[in-house]
Design a protein around this motif. Structure first.
Motif, PDB file in Angstrom:
ATOM      1  N   ARG A   1      36.997  91.631  79.056  1.00 40.30           N
ATOM      2  CA  ARG A   1      38.615  90.886  79.283  1.00 40.30           C
ATOM      3  C   ARG A   1      38.265  89.435  79.297  1.00 40.30           C
ATOM      4  O   ARG A   1      38.643  88.443  80.214  1.00 40.30           O
ATOM      5  CB  ARG A   1      39.178  90.626  80.438  1.00 40.30           C
ATOM      6  CG  ARG A   1      39.638  92.212  80.516  1.00 40.30           C
ATOM      7  CD  ARG A   1      40.432  93.178  82.164  1.00 40.30           C
ATOM      8  NE  ARG A   1      41.977  92.939  82.448  1.00 40.30           N
ATOM      9  CZ  ARG A   1      42.863  93.644  82.870  1.00 40.30           C
ATOM     10  NH1 ARG A   1      41.751  95.059  83.338  1.00 40.30           N
ATOM     11  NH2 ARG A   1      43.201  92.859  83.768  1.00 40.30           N
ATOM     12  N   PRO A   2      38.057  88.778  77.749  1.00 34.20           N
ATOM     13  CA  PRO A   2      37.758  87.039  78.013  1.00 34.20           C
ATOM     14  C   PRO A   2      38.839  86.146  77.784  1.00 34.20           C
ATOM     15  O   PRO A   2      38.655  85.327  78.430  1.00 34.20           O
ATOM     16  CB  PRO A   2      36.743  87.238  76.713  1.00 34.20           C
ATOM     17  CG  PRO A   2      37.245  88.775  75.591  1.00 34.20           C
ATOM     18  CD  PRO A   2      37.157  89.907  76.800  1.00 34.20           C
ATOM     19  N   LEU A   3      40.094  87.077  77.726  1.00 31.11           N
ATOM     20  CA  LEU A   3      40.792  85.565  77.947  1.00 31.11           C
ATOM     21  C   LEU A   3      40.975  85.548  79.264  1.00 31.11           C
ATOM     22  O   LEU A   3      42.039  84.860  79.589  1.00 31.11           O
ATOM     23  CB  LEU A   3      42.368  86.841  77.027  1.00 31.11           C
ATOM     24  CG  LEU A   3      42.119  86.823  75.729  1.00 31.11           C
ATOM     25  CD1 LEU A   3      43.661  87.569  74.720  1.00 31.11           C
ATOM     26  CD2 LEU A   3      42.018  85.009  75.176  1.00 31.11           C
ATOM     27  N   GLU A   4      40.648  86.066  80.046  1.00 34.43           N
ATOM     28  CA  GLU A   4      40.775  86.169  81.854  1.00 34.43           C
ATOM     29  C   GLU A   4      39.828  84.682  82.391  1.00 34.43           C
ATOM     30  O   GLU A   4      38.264  85.257  81.985  1.00 34.43           O
ATOM     31  CB  GLU A   4      40.907  87.303  82.615  1.00 34.43           C
ATOM     32  CG  GLU A   4      42.321  88.503  81.622  1.00 34.43           C
ATOM     33  CD  GLU A   4      41.946  89.134  82.645  1.00 34.43           C
ATOM     34  OE1 GLU A   4      42.201  89.745  83.848  1.00 34.43           O
ATOM     35  OE2 GLU A   4      43.382  90.398  82.176  1.00 34.43           O
ATOM     36  N   SER A   5      40.381  84.820  83.424  1.00 34.56           N
ATOM     37  CA  SER A   5      39.435  83.651  83.960  1.00 34.56           C
ATOM     38  C   SER A   5      39.519  83.983  85.526  1.00 34.56           C
ATOM     39  O   SER A   5      40.646  83.604  85.678  1.00 34.56           O
ATOM     40  CB  SER A   5      38.576  82.348  83.392  1.00 34.56           C
ATOM     41  OG  SER A   5      39.897  82.012  84.072  1.00 34.56           O
ATOM     42  N   HIS A   6      38.916  84.082  86.050  1.00 38.61           N
ATOM     43  CA  HIS A   6      39.301  84.926  87.826  1.00 38.61           C
ATOM     44  C   HIS A   6      38.091  83.721  88.769  1.00 38.61           C
ATOM     45  O   HIS A   6      36.938  82.919  87.840  1.00 38.61           O
ATOM     46  CB  HIS A   6      38.541  86.309  88.124  1.00 38.61           C
ATOM     47  CG  HIS A   6      39.692  87.153  87.462  1.00 38.61           C
ATOM     48  ND1 HIS A   6      40.633  87.580  88.109  1.00 38.61           N
ATOM     49  CD2 HIS A   6      39.504  87.466  86.255  1.00 38.61           C
ATOM     50  CE1 HIS A   6      41.993  88.383  87.228  1.00 38.61           C
ATOM     51  NE2 HIS A   6      40.502  88.196  85.805  1.00 38.61           N
ATOM     52  N   PRO A   7      38.633  83.428  89.771  1.00 39.31           N
ATOM     53  CA  PRO A   7      38.033  82.387  90.465  1.00 39.31           C
ATOM     54  C   PRO A   7      37.085  82.907  91.884  1.00 39.31           C
ATOM     55  O   PRO A   7      37.620  84.432  92.349  1.00 39.31           O
ATOM     56  CB  PRO A   7      38.913  81.489  91.808  1.00 39.31           C
ATOM     57  CG  PRO A   7      40.700  82.252  91.644  1.00 39.31           C
ATOM     58  CD  PRO A   7      40.551  84.020  90.131  1.00 39.31           C
TER      59      PRO A   7
ATOM     60  N   GLY B   1      42.789  94.874  88.374  1.00 42.33           N
ATOM     61  CA  GLY B   1      43.168  94.390  87.316  1.00 42.33           C
ATOM     62  C   GLY B   1      42.040  94.109  86.636  1.00 42.33           C
ATOM     63  O   GLY B   1      40.881  95.760  86.832  1.00 42.33           O
ATOM     64  N   PHE B   2      41.578  92.999  85.923  1.00 41.99           N
ATOM     65  CA  PHE B   2      40.416  92.888  86.574  1.00 41.99           C
ATOM     66  C   PHE B   2      38.723  93.167  86.593  1.00 41.99           C
ATOM     67  O   PHE B   2      37.590  93.644  86.079  1.00 41.99           O
ATOM     68  CB  PHE B   2      39.967  91.260  85.332  1.00 41.99           C
ATOM     69  CG  PHE B   2      38.119  91.020  85.510  1.00 41.99           C
ATOM     70  CD1 PHE B   2      37.600  90.548  84.061  1.00 41.99           C
ATOM     71  CD2 PHE B   2      37.857  90.163  86.879  1.00 41.99           C
ATOM     72  CE1 PHE B   2      36.570  90.479  84.097  1.00 41.99           C
ATOM     73  CE2 PHE B   2      36.521  89.525  86.917  1.00 41.99           C
ATOM     74  CZ  PHE B   2      36.048  89.552  85.531  1.00 41.99           C
ATOM     75  N   THR B   3      38.432  93.026  87.710  1.00 43.04           N
ATOM     76  CA  THR B   3      37.673  93.695  89.274  1.00 43.04           C
ATOM     77  C   THR B   3      37.393  95.105  88.398  1.00 43.04           C
ATOM     78  O   THR B   3      36.074  95.227  88.999  1.00 43.04           O
ATOM     79  CB  THR B   3      38.208  93.097  90.000  1.00 43.04           C
ATOM     80  OG1 THR B   3      39.712  93.341  90.701  1.00 43.04           O
ATOM     81  CG2 THR B   3      38.294  91.251  90.368  1.00 43.04           C
ATOM     82  N   LYS B   4      38.576  95.513  88.595  1.00 46.94           N
ATOM     83  CA  LYS B   4      37.937  97.344  88.694  1.00 46.94           C
ATOM     84  C   LYS B   4      37.918  97.165  87.054  1.00 46.94           C
ATOM     85  O   LYS B   4      36.516  97.932  86.852  1.00 46.94           O
ATOM     86  CB  LYS B   4      39.630  98.141  88.570  1.00 46.94           C
ATOM     87  CG  LYS B   4      39.593  99.037  88.963  1.00 46.94           C
ATOM     88  CD  LYS B   4      41.197 100.094  88.751  1.00 46.94           C
ATOM     89  CE  LYS B   4      41.160 101.178  89.307  1.00 46.94           C
ATOM     90  NZ  LYS B   4      41.639 101.683  87.550  1.00 46.94           N
TER      91      LYS B   4
END
Ligand SMILES: Cc1cc2nc3c(=O)[nH]c(=O)nc-3n(C[C@H](O)[C@H](O)[C@H](O)COP(=O)(O)OP(=O)(O)OC[C@H]3O[C@@H](n4cnc5c(N)ncnc54)[C@H](O)[C@@H]3O)c2cc1C
Length: 601
Positions: free
Chosen positions: A349-355, A383-386
């Motif tokens: 999911r390269p469009l996302e960045s997470h803290p 979401g992303f983490t899953k």
């Protein structure tokens, strides 16, 4: 934002409006001289920019107060300077700012409740703009005598807030530099300032509509006056921004919210230029907004480029069914305890960045140009983490990714080193934040008393950190650890079942916990397989914090990172300790400071 009438309105000669004559509706239409003379006797159009200045004085005054507070804080924590009356003044201030507001189910659909301090500030802002908008009840001129004072006031109050809304929403920004408050803590002020801005914009719009209806109607106004059209065009993205950022949408669809927010904020800025550029002071506010915002963006991009001359390599390993450990060696990034970075994975999911919070701090021997390891613990959600969790699991529990790092941001700084006693409280993956704080104290602290309380679901989790905790204990002989396991893992050998919701109250044992009681004595033999014994159930934080306050000599800092309910307990217990200081209940204690981190905004 101006819907104001140009000095010679375009529609003067249209629709039967002949200046100096009664029009078809039987209303007298003044000449421009008559209108100017009338306004001069009441509230002149151009003079109303003063409401923008009032808002600026208010906001800059607050900023200045925070700047001074930041300087005093730096002096106090870096140089340990004794400031007269500091102890009582600070206790009083914290008493007013630390308490957590009770959460109301319905209101929390509109607002994320948190500590009283920022909410008080925002309430002051709301009262300020409301007072200037409504107290003077001269809201409208008679028809054809010019722009309604009500919509001019609200316009300028909104315009002066605009630069603050954009700056407070930026990750790297001038307000953080001046006040020492990081972007994630400023989020609540960004939301509050945006709320005020939207409120004033709606007053502005409704007043403009009422004024149009008092004259030849809204349809006529939009057909003959472009400023009405551009006003509605600007209002649309503003409403999308406002509604889209409400907690239910923001929390449930974060990624969609984020992109819609960015796009709408840009669209809104463009529409605002069309609507009101070059109207009295409006260009100054708009240019200030754009310049400050672009400065923040450029600064962020430059830092990202400098910190990632090549993409970092992140090795993700599954520790258990609930945790991914991420290890990122870096040559370029420097960070301090409690800081977080935004991580963007090139293939997931390269469009996302997470803290995520960094669980380590550079050791003294790592500070030069050597490679340092950033370690993270990630809890898979939905979401992303899953997706990341599933990807790692599909690859036999270990994968190396290329990642882009944005940060570091926030953190506890080096403030905690100045305290005589530090109580670190962590819940679940909040341990990552807590560990870096503890490491900082171990490597660079002044040998103060340090105690950690960690509430964790399963004993499995303890093994991740045993080595780290042992190292900390060796470096800080006085370091005390109390671990609470709230829900035993069915795979564990332990047999006692535990009610996760039950708090492990010291009174349950018929006594309070003396501060120097070793964790081993407190343990109820729940789990013998780990080096650090644990207690079943949740820690009863109010009693533990009170105990710590009662036994501390000098200054105490409580550092807390965990789920919202844990932060609420910590804030309220630390607030109570301020009352203790003011009443002289704790004769040996002169200050209790709370440093907390929440994994969301
Ligand atoms: C300062 C900070 C430090 C954090 N440190 C850690 C850590 O060390 N370990 C850890 O496991 N988690 C940490 N988190 C939480 C972590 O960022 C979120 O759990 C993660 O972004 C959720 O991604 P998701 O798509 O799987 O979430 P979802 O399951 O889609 O949503 C879960 C929640 O996460 C929020 N969220 C989703 N994306 C973001 C984002 N990009 N930024 C902020 N919030 C988001 C959503 O609003 C929602 O409330 C931290 C959060 C913050 C703000």
């Amino acid at each position: 934002m101006s819907l104001s009438t140009p000095l010679i309105p375009r529609h003067d000669m249209a629709g039967g409006n002949v200046p100096g004559h009664v029009n078809a509706d039987g209303v007298y239409v003044p000449t421009s001289e008559e209108r100017t003379a009338y306004q001069a006797l009441h509230i002149p159009w151009a003079e109303q920019v003063k409401y923008g200045y009032y808002a600026l004085y208010f906001l800059c005054g607050l900023l200045f107060t925070f700047l001074i507070t930041n300087v005093i804080w730096k002096v106090r924590t870096r140089y340990n300077v004794k400031i007269p009356l500091y102890s009582r003044a600070v206790a009083l201030l914290r008493l007013l700012t630390y308490p957590q507001l009770p959460v109301n189910k319905w209101l929390s659909l509109l607002w994320t409740f948190g500590p009283l301090g920022p909410n008080l500030l925002l309430l002051a802002g709301l009262l300020f703009v409301s007072a200037f908008t409504w107290i003077n009840q001269y809201y409208y001129y008679p028809p054809y005598y010019g722009s309604a004072p009500l919509y001019l006031r609200s316009e300028w109050l909104a315009m002066a807030t605009l630069p603050f809304v954009y700056v407070l929403g930026s990750k790297r920004n001038i307000i953080s530099v001046l006040t020492g408050v990081s972007h994630e803590k400023l989020q609540v002020l960004h939301q509050g300032a945006a709320f005020n801005f939207t409120y004033m914009s709606l007053v502005h719009t409704i007043a403009a509509i009422i004024r149009a209806r008092q004259e030849k109607g809204l349809v006529y106004a939009t057909q003959t006056n472009e400023v009405y059209v551009s006003g509605f065009v600007a209002l649309s993205p503003l409403l999308v921004l406002f509604v889209g950022a409400l907690p239910p949408f923001r929390k449930s669809f974060y990624e969609a919210f984020y992109w819609v927010h960015i796009i709408m904020a840009l669209f809104f800025a463009g529409a605002l230029f069309w609507h009101g550029y070059k109207l009295l002071d409006s260009d100054a506010y708009m240019i200030a907004t754009i310049v400050l915002f672009l400065l923040g963006v450029t600064w962020r991009l430059v830092m990202m480029f400098l910190d990632n001359p090549i993409l970092h390599r992140a090795t993700a390993t599954l520790i258990d069914e609930e945790t991914i450990k991420l290890m990122i060696p870096t040559l370029y990034i420097k960070w301090s305890p409690g800081q977080h970075v935004f991580i963007r994975f090139s293939t997931v999911r390269p469009l996302e960045s997470h803290p995520f919070s960094i669980a380590t701090v550079p050791r003294p021997d790592e500070q030069s140009n050597s490679v340092r390891n950033m370690v993270f613990l990630l809890k898979p959600l939905s979401g992303f983490t899953k997706t990341l969790f599933e990807d790692v699991r599909a690859n036999e529990g270990k994968v190396t990714y290329k990642v882009l790092i944005d940060g570091p941001y926030g953190g506890a700084g080096h403030d905690l080193r100045a305290f005589d006693s530090v109580l670190v409280i962590a819940g679940g993956t909040g341990i990552t934040w807590a560990l870096s704080v503890l490491q900082d104290l171990a490597y660079y602290g002044k040998g103060q008393e340090v105690r950690m309380i960690w509430a964790v679901r399963h004993t499995d989790a303890l093994s991740w950190f045993e080595h780290e905790l042992e190292t900390l204990q060796k470096r800080m002989p006085s370091f005390k650890i109390q671990i609470y396991v709230t829900r035993e893992n069915p795979r564990s050998t332990a047999t006692i079942s535990v009610d996760e919701t039950k708090e492990h109250h010291p009174a349950d044992e018929g006594r309070s916990i003396p501060i120097d009681t070793p964790a081993t004595e407190l343990s109820m033999s729940f789990d013998k397989t780990h080096k650090f014994p644990s207690n079943p159930g949740r820690p009863y934080l109010p009693a533990l914090i009170e105990e710590q306050a009662r036994t501390t000599q000098g200054s105490l800092s409580v550092a807390c990172c965990g789920p919202p309910s844990m932060l609420v307990d910590c804030s309220n217990a630390v607030t109570k300790a301020q009352i203790g200081i003011l009443k002289g209940v704790y004769p040996e204690l002169n200050e209790v400071f709370l440093k907390s981190e929440s994994y969301g905004w």
